[in-house]
Motif scaffolding. Sequence first.
Motif, PDB file in Angstrom:
ATOM      1  N   ARG A  55     -28.495  37.988  49.801  1.00  0.00           N
ATOM      2  CA  ARG A  55     -29.880  37.919  49.337  1.00  0.00           C
ATOM      3  C   ARG A  55     -30.869  38.669  50.222  1.00  0.00           C
ATOM      4  N   THR A  56     -30.787  38.412  51.516  1.00  0.00           N
ATOM      5  CA  THR A  56     -31.856  38.954  52.362  1.00  0.00           C
ATOM      6  C   THR A  56     -31.820  40.474  52.328  1.00  0.00           C
ATOM      7  N   ARG A  57     -30.625  41.038  52.526  1.00  0.00           N
ATOM      8  CA  ARG A  57     -30.555  42.505  52.562  1.00  0.00           C
ATOM      9  C   ARG A  57     -30.871  43.101  51.194  1.00  0.00           C
ATOM     10  N   MET A 104     -34.013  43.768  60.570  1.00  0.00           N
ATOM     11  CA  MET A 104     -32.712  43.602  61.239  1.00  0.00           C
ATOM     12  C   MET A 104     -32.274  42.149  61.221  1.00  0.00           C
ATOM     13  N   ARG A 105     -30.989  41.922  60.961  1.00  0.00           N
ATOM     14  CA  ARG A 105     -30.376  40.600  61.154  1.00  0.00           C
ATOM     15  C   ARG A 105     -29.371  40.732  62.277  1.00  0.00           C
ATOM     16  N   HIS A 106     -29.394  39.757  63.195  1.00  0.00           N
ATOM     17  CA  HIS A 106     -28.513  39.850  64.356  1.00  0.00           C
ATOM     18  C   HIS A 106     -28.010  38.467  64.759  1.00  0.00           C
ATOM     19  N   PHE A 132     -34.476  31.753  64.057  1.00  0.00           N
ATOM     20  CA  PHE A 132     -35.544  31.841  63.053  1.00  0.00           C
ATOM     21  C   PHE A 132     -35.189  32.781  61.894  1.00  0.00           C
ATOM     22  N   HIS A 133     -35.897  32.587  60.782  1.00  0.00           N
ATOM     23  CA  HIS A 133     -35.674  33.421  59.601  1.00  0.00           C
ATOM     24  C   HIS A 133     -36.991  33.470  58.816  1.00  0.00           C
ATOM     25  N   PRO A 134     -37.985  34.200  59.374  1.00  0.00           N
ATOM     26  CA  PRO A 134     -39.326  34.124  58.790  1.00  0.00           C
ATOM     27  C   PRO A 134     -39.441  34.577  57.337  1.00  0.00           C
ATOM     28  N   THR A 135     -38.646  35.566  56.916  1.00  0.00           N
ATOM     29  CA  THR A 135     -38.858  36.030  55.529  1.00  0.00           C
ATOM     30  C   THR A 135     -38.242  35.060  54.522  1.00  0.00           C
ATOM     31  N   GLN A 136     -37.237  34.273  54.945  1.00  0.00           N
ATOM     32  CA  GLN A 136     -36.770  33.211  54.049  1.00  0.00           C
ATOM     33  C   GLN A 136     -37.897  32.198  53.870  1.00  0.00           C
ATOM     34  N   THR A 137     -38.623  31.937  54.945  1.00  0.00           N
ATOM     35  CA  THR A 137     -39.745  30.992  54.851  1.00  0.00           C
ATOM     36  C   THR A 137     -40.823  31.516  53.913  1.00  0.00           C
ATOM     37  N   GLY A 165     -29.351  25.630  61.362  1.00  0.00           N
ATOM     38  CA  GLY A 165     -29.990  26.245  60.182  1.00  0.00           C
ATOM     39  C   GLY A 165     -31.328  26.874  60.536  1.00  0.00           C
ATOM     40  N   ARG A 166     -31.328  28.180  60.725  1.00  0.00           N
ATOM     41  CA  ARG A 166     -32.562  28.856  61.157  1.00  0.00           C
ATOM     42  C   ARG A 166     -33.664  28.780  60.103  1.00  0.00           C
ATOM     43  N   THR A 167     -33.253  28.681  58.816  1.00  0.00           N
ATOM     44  CA  THR A 167     -34.281  28.632  57.766  1.00  0.00           C
ATOM     45  C   THR A 167     -35.094  27.339  57.883  1.00  0.00           C
ATOM     46  N   THR A 227     -29.217  22.543  52.826  1.00  0.00           N
ATOM     47  CA  THR A 227     -28.687  23.676  53.589  1.00  0.00           C
ATOM     48  C   THR A 227     -27.176  23.549  53.754  1.00  0.00           C
ATOM     49  N   ARG A 228     -26.572  24.670  53.994  1.00  0.00           N
ATOM     50  CA  ARG A 228     -25.139  24.794  54.234  1.00  0.00           C
ATOM     51  C   ARG A 228     -24.839  24.478  55.702  1.00  0.00           C
ATOM     52  N   VAL A 229     -23.689  23.875  55.951  1.00  0.00           N
ATOM     53  CA  VAL A 229     -23.261  23.706  57.343  1.00  0.00           C
ATOM     54  C   VAL A 229     -22.833  25.093  57.842  1.00  0.00           C
ATOM     55  N   GLN A 230     -23.442  25.528  58.953  1.00  0.00           N
ATOM     56  CA  GLN A 230     -23.346  26.924  59.417  1.00  0.00           C
ATOM     57  C   GLN A 230     -22.031  27.163  60.175  1.00  0.00           C
ATOM     58  N   LYS A 231     -20.986  27.338  59.398  1.00  0.00           N
ATOM     59  CA  LYS A 231     -19.626  27.498  59.933  1.00  0.00           C
ATOM     60  C   LYS A 231     -19.550  28.464  61.121  1.00  0.00           C
ATOM     61  N   HIS A 265     -32.891  25.660  48.246  1.00  0.00           N
ATOM     62  CA  HIS A 265     -31.729  25.951  49.106  1.00  0.00           C
ATOM     63  C   HIS A 265     -31.838  27.443  49.420  1.00  0.00           C
ATOM     64  N   PRO A 266     -31.729  27.835  50.693  1.00  0.00           N
ATOM     65  CA  PRO A 266     -31.858  29.276  50.980  1.00  0.00           C
ATOM     66  C   PRO A 266     -30.689  30.077  50.415  1.00  0.00           C
ATOM     67  N   LEU A 267     -29.578  29.390  50.110  1.00  0.00           N
ATOM     68  CA  LEU A 267     -28.328  30.014  49.649  1.00  0.00           C
ATOM     69  C   LEU A 267     -27.755  30.881  50.783  1.00  0.00           C
ATOM     70  N   PRO A 268     -26.515  31.130  50.919  1.00  0.00           N
ATOM     71  CA  PRO A 268     -25.468  30.779  49.965  1.00  0.00           C
ATOM     72  C   PRO A 268     -25.120  29.284  49.987  1.00  0.00           C
ATOM     73  N   ARG A 269     -24.769  28.801  48.787  1.00  0.00           N
ATOM     74  CA  ARG A 269     -24.305  27.421  48.651  1.00  0.00           C
ATOM     75  C   ARG A 269     -22.798  27.406  48.883  1.00  0.00           C
TER      76      ARG A 269
HETATM   77  C1  NCD Z   1     -29.626  31.806  55.147  1.00  0.00           C
HETATM   78  C2  NCD Z   1     -29.439  32.476  56.491  1.00  0.00           C
HETATM   79  O1  NCD Z   1     -28.900  33.563  56.578  1.00  0.00           O
HETATM   80  O2  NCD Z   1     -29.871  31.857  57.456  1.00  0.00           O
HETATM   81  N1  NCD Z   1     -29.351  32.664  54.083  1.00  0.00           N
HETATM   82  C3  NCD Z   1     -30.330  33.470  53.618  1.00  0.00           C
HETATM   83  O3  NCD Z   1     -30.791  34.356  54.289  1.00  0.00           O
HETATM   84  N2  NCD Z   1     -30.796  33.213  52.405  1.00  0.00           N
HETATM   85  C4  NCD Z   1     -28.955  30.515  55.038  1.00  0.00           C
HETATM   86  C5  NCD Z   1     -27.489  30.423  55.311  1.00  0.00           C
HETATM   87  O4  NCD Z   1     -26.824  31.407  55.631  1.00  0.00           O
HETATM   88  O5  NCD Z   1     -26.983  29.310  55.186  1.00  0.00           O
END
Ligand code: NCD
Length: 308
Positions: A55-57, A104-106, A132-137, A165-167, A227-231, A265-269
């Motif tokens: 989604r983000t990209r 950029m995502r890092h 953090f994930h400001p553009t999801q916000t 969960g940064r979102t 939110t998803r558990v961030q494996k 939900h920010p997804l992915p589910r």
């Molecule tokens: C989120 C992320 O990357 O933090 N996804 C997103 O950008 N929509 C949430 C996630 O990965 O669980």
Amino acid sequence: MQGKLRSVINILDLSVGELEHLMDLADRIEKQPEEYRDRCRYKKLATLFFEPSTRTRLSFEAAMLELGGQVLGFAGASSSSAAKGESVADTIAVVSNYADIITMRHPKEGAPVVAAQNSTVPFINAGDGGHFHPTQTLADILTVRRTCGKLEGLTLGLCGDLKFGRTVHSLIDAMLRYPKNRYILISPEELRLPEYEIEKLRSSGAEFEETTSLEDAIPKLDILYMTRVQKERFFNEEDYLRLKDIYVLTPEKLRNSKESLAILHPLPRVNEISVAVDRDPRAKYFYQTLCGKQMRMALILFLLGLDE
Ligand code: NCD
């Protein structure tokens, strides 16, 4: 500040007035997309993704294309010179010569700070580690404003992996700036919100509670943010396997919710929302992805000084 070199690393880099401006702009873009079709002609957006993303990209790229601009970049550290050992600072210094704006995502928390310092064009953090994930916000607050009609006086349930969960962290930072919001933090003990975020809730005087029970929280909520558990942020696979299915939202669990509840939900589910919930009018998570594209269009225009 239009047209001036600006970075968005954290949602707090934008004032409340600027958030309102971006949401208003996203609403105008939705109503009159043709007015914005050529705004970014001859402008290039670089998308540098060192971590997986759909989604983000893609929403950043779709946003720039819908503004008449062009995109370049990479998806995955292995296809960039990072694989040869290049630093983020050097990559950004180079890409600043190729693009008018960079996102950029890092995986490393804090990498966007280094990136912004070395960029000569506006820079946007598209997610740094568990930080953090400001553009999801931006996507989240537009979804809330459009579905609830306001951003204040709401009871928000944040459920799942509140630790990594940064979102969630960025959303709390944003919602704390609007008055009278209440927070119900729903997580297992191991995935509680980090102390630095709890401290923000405490010092702002906001009402909040922590619980492990999704069922008990649901009837009180105006917004449920799953939110998803961030494996990828776990050190130990066993812990992940034990916690990954701890919350699964089903139609039965929604029986006692408000009719006006908005489920985000920010997804992915993975498993945390049963697909049977998707047909429920309270489910807003796919709509949220459209809001994300419109807000990224607004942010690109704003940072390039092309919003007026
Ligand atoms: C989120 C992320 O990357 O933090 N996804 C997103 O950008 N929509 C949430 C996630 O990965 O669980």
